[in-house]
Design an enzyme around this catalytic site. Sequence first.
Site, PDB file in Angstrom:
ATOM      1  N   CYS A 151       0.840  -1.205   0.000  1.00 51.77           N
ATOM      2  CA  CYS A 151       0.000   0.000   0.000  1.00 51.77           C
ATOM      3  C   CYS A 151       0.874   1.254   0.000  1.00 51.77           C
ATOM      4  CB  CYS A 151      -0.932  -0.009   1.207  1.00 51.77           C
ATOM      5  SG  CYS A 151      -2.026   1.418   1.298  1.00 51.77           S
ATOM      6  N   CYS A 184      -6.310  -4.222   6.927  1.00 51.83           N
ATOM      7  CA  CYS A 184      -7.476  -3.337   6.911  1.00 51.83           C
ATOM      8  C   CYS A 184      -8.601  -3.863   6.048  1.00 51.83           C
ATOM      9  CB  CYS A 184      -7.080  -1.929   6.495  1.00 51.83           C
ATOM     10  SG  CYS A 184      -6.635  -1.766   4.760  1.00 51.83           S
TER      11      CYS A 184
END
Lengths: 380, 357
Positions: B101, B197
């Site tokens: 990410c 997440c």
Amino acid sequence: MPSIYVDHAATTPLSPAAFKAISSQLQQLGNPSSLHTHGRATRKVLEDARESIAREVGSLPSEVIFTASGTEANNIALKGLWWSRKAQGKSVVVISAIEHHAILDPAHWLETHEGAEVIHIPVDVHGVIKLDFFKNLIAQRGDEIAVISIMHSNNETGVIQPIQELVSLAGDIPVHTDAVQSFKKVPLSYKDLGVTALTLSAHKVGGPLGIGVLILQRAYEIPALLHGGGQEREIRSGTLNAPSIVAFSAAASEEYPSSDVQRLRDNFISAVHAAIPDAYINGEVSQRLPGIVNITFPGTQSDTLLLLLDNAHVSASTGSACSAGVHEASHVLLAMGHTEATAQSSLRFSFGAASTQADVDFVMSVLPDVIATGRAAHLK
Amino acid sequence: MKLIAAMSGGVDSAVAAARAVEAGHEVIGVHLALAANPQKYRSGARGCCTIEDSHDARRAADVIGIPFYIWDMAEEFHDGVVEDFLAEYSAGRTPNPCLRCNEKIKFAAVLDRARAMGYDGVVTGHYARTQIGPDGKTLHRAVDHSKDQSYVLSVLTIEQINGAIFPLGDTTKVDIRAEAERRGLAVAQKPDSHDICFVPSGDNAGWLRDRLGSEVGPIVDQDGNKIGEHKGAYTYTIGQRKGLGLTVPTADGSPRFVLKIEPVSNTVVVGAREDLAITTMRGERPVWCGPAVGSEVKSGFVQIRAHGAALPCTYSFDGNLLVATLEEPLLGLATGQAMVIYDGDRVVGSATVCETQ
């Protein structure tokens, strides 16, 4: 640094008359439902306001139901009319593909929770509902239709819909129209339109936030969403918000400078065409509200453009709904034949009674750069 | 400088944004919407990117007094992080999605967009430091070693590090929470997010099973004898001992550990603890966070997990692979993990482990 507001279709400044009315009424004691002197005093100004709003929209005062928002008025109308007609075995809801979420979502709720069937009338590339489709629908399934709700004008494009023709085709099927954007901007008469129900919202015309109106024919006894003190024909219980109601009436009594607003909007359109040749207007050839223009800027992304405009002290919007703060591709533009990409490259600019040529000039002083930067960011 | 503060809705990024403003930068807050269908609320420390998180971020920006926007990066996140995560597991490797990410979203898509829009860099609430030295800007561990996030930032190129601002690297987490309290930020006591997440349930194995299926396959010993059955090879990790459900015990009753996952034959290989030991690791696709590593063998440290220990090693780059040789053997290293080389507290660079021995 100037801060230019070109989002009047979202909400527009409180008019001085409305400000005066709400300020003074906030200091008056009295529940309009009370029978004593204080209550009667509040009831008096409230009913004055009801009569004045009725005059402005061409209805009877007794047809005016005050609500806390346009959304609430839409919910009462759509659900209430559907429930009352369901008792007669009719369960089809007819809406257009370009309705505001305040109609789309209650219709969807009726479908998922109450067993309604929802039919969306498509629009053409110019953003106008297809009356032929509607005509065929009435011919084939007219007996099953419980309620029809088509907005008077679209909030994203400003395109005005042929409500009167629709009503005559609908026969005795009740028709509701969300006229939140049209009220005061273009001629609007509840009586002349012949609709069963019509929605208004104060803050779109210089009144305060948090007050709406449903105009509903006396003949319709529809089930309530809120139960309680039985106010507003037992259709909308709750102590009446007298300060906001008198302010709504004050705002609605003022003249809206339609031709001035339209001139500014058209000046803006000409300037955009000149400065950004590949930009195009959505619904350009249709009859539109004077203050709204929806523009596609190919090769950009609207959320980037809004950030850059905000940075340059210009408040505009897409006019479409957000999901978790993320702009969805506008269902209105998609219904008009846009792709996801072009729908996501579009902005709404809307002008109001307080807008000036200086506003237009300022926006045009920053817009070409914003579009150029937006294109560069989108290429990344 | 004109900066974009990436605001997750947590306490760290809120304080980072506030500090950047106080340092005199022109800052706007941006919340990245990474989930295509966000949940409404966070449940405890699980997940992020809920609607509630975006509200928290907006509120923090309003309290700090900076403009706030939401950027939809759901597509980029799905393609660059979630798909990569699935592909890596399918190939029998153990990826770290936070690293991906940072590499592909926060300091790539966001930084690129920021620069194109006339901004100079991205501020985040990562616990790491940068320093300007003779070799330019370099990446370093945070003062608070227990919160240090330099590991997940080790995929940043010099170009990306040049556009990154980490205002929290010199402070401990405890102090950041106290500072948030002083600044009137309501997220001061919001729980830290853990786990992955995009797996809000915290059940990674279940999440993977839903997406990759649960094809039954053999668990074998090192001689290839079948001694059990598994329900989806990728739900195992190298070094795993529990939950193997083996039917054939070892002769001496000693426990067995997962040594290898072979995706093509859908086989999990187990063996004795000592068979897990490795002393050399090789990594592909290296990224240098400062001066490039050459063929000369140098001494330093290698870290193989986000909050793992820094292991003394020698390292060099053979022109293709980053090679680290450990002073002490290490038990259990999965391919796909990032090997991050440190010179003291400076991040030298990182690579994806592709071979161990």
